[in-house]
Design a protein around this motif. Structure first.
Motif, PDB file in Angstrom:
ATOM      1  N   UNK A  19       0.818  -1.205   0.000  1.00 44.82           N
ATOM      2  CA  UNK A  19       0.000   0.000   0.000  1.00 44.82           C
ATOM      3  C   UNK A  19       0.854   1.259   0.000  1.00 44.82           C
ATOM      4  N   UNK A  20       2.072   1.169   0.474  1.00 43.43           N
ATOM      5  CA  UNK A  20       2.951   2.333   0.479  1.00 43.43           C
ATOM      6  C   UNK A  20       3.799   2.339  -0.789  1.00 43.43           C
ATOM      7  N   UNK A  21       3.950   3.516  -1.345  1.00 41.94           N
ATOM      8  CA  UNK A  21       4.660   3.633  -2.616  1.00 41.94           C
ATOM      9  C   UNK A  21       6.145   3.308  -2.469  1.00 41.94           C
ATOM     10  N   UNK A  26      10.706  -0.334  -3.501  1.00 44.24           N
ATOM     11  CA  UNK A  26      11.662  -1.288  -2.926  1.00 44.24           C
ATOM     12  C   UNK A  26      11.502  -2.671  -3.570  1.00 44.24           C
ATOM     13  N   UNK A  27      10.261  -3.080  -3.817  1.00 48.23           N
ATOM     14  CA  UNK A  27      10.019  -4.368  -4.471  1.00 48.23           C
ATOM     15  C   UNK A  27      10.517  -4.375  -5.916  1.00 48.23           C
ATOM     16  N   UNK A  28      10.460  -3.218  -6.566  1.00 45.59           N
ATOM     17  CA  UNK A  28      10.899  -3.111  -7.960  1.00 45.59           C
ATOM     18  C   UNK A  28      12.400  -2.848  -8.094  1.00 45.59           C
ATOM     19  N   UNK A  29      13.089  -2.657  -6.970  1.00 43.45           N
ATOM     20  CA  UNK A  29      14.491  -2.257  -7.002  1.00 43.45           C
ATOM     21  C   UNK A  29      15.386  -3.177  -7.836  1.00 43.45           C
ATOM     22  N   UNK A  30      15.264  -4.507  -7.757  1.00 42.74           N
ATOM     23  CA  UNK A  30      16.126  -5.345  -8.614  1.00 42.74           C
ATOM     24  C   UNK A  30      15.924  -5.060 -10.104  1.00 42.74           C
ATOM     25  N   UNK A  31      14.691  -4.838 -10.520  1.00 43.54           N
ATOM     26  CA  UNK A  31      14.428  -4.542 -11.931  1.00 43.54           C
ATOM     27  C   UNK A  31      14.909  -3.142 -12.294  1.00 43.54           C
ATOM     28  N   UNK A  32      14.774  -2.201 -11.362  1.00 44.64           N
ATOM     29  CA  UNK A  32      15.258  -0.842 -11.600  1.00 44.64           C
ATOM     30  C   UNK A  32      16.777  -0.858 -11.745  1.00 44.64           C
TER      31      UNK A  32
END
Length: 125
Positions: A19-21, A26-32
């Motif tokens: 729910x928090x951006x 943080x969850x997308x960090x490996x892809x980023x």
């Protein structure tokens, strides 16, 4: 006490978005990070995420990245080159971060000296 089946809970947790951006970033960090290594800029990554439905300003996206990875240097890009010779020769066994900190202090001292010279009586401001 009867056993509890947790398999449905694990699936529910895996399919639930945070729910928090900042947690989403943080969850997308490996892809980023992978995209940055491939040479994409933060702006290009944000544009893609924004087009996919991420409701966040670019400024907030960059702020979240800085909060998540404060001590990590930017990943190398396709056009990155080796460190400048001045930085490596000044380090003499020290880290690059120490050399950069020293350079920032030197610049700050020069800026301070310039301001103080301008404040002397008789100097026009």
């Amino acid at each position: 006490m009867k056993p509890v089946d947790l398999s449905g809970l694990e699936t529910a947790i895996d399919n639930t978005l945070p729910t928090r951006k900042i947690a989403l970033v943080r969850n997308l960090l490996p892809k980023i990070t992978d995209a940055r290594v491939r040479g994409l800029s933060k702006k290009e990554i944000w544009s893609s995420l924004h087009a996919a439905g991420l409701e966040m300003s670019y400024k907030m996206f960059v702020t979240y990245l800085a909060r998540i990875q404060p001590a990590q240097p930017a990943p190398p890009t396709a056009t990155a080159t080796a460190a400048p010779p001045a930085a490596t020769s000044r380090s003499e066994g020290g880290s690059t971060r120490a050399v950069l900190d020293e350079a920032r202090r030197d610049l700050a001292a020069k800026d301070y000296a310039k301001v103080m010279r301008q404040r002397k009586p008789g100097n026009p401001t």
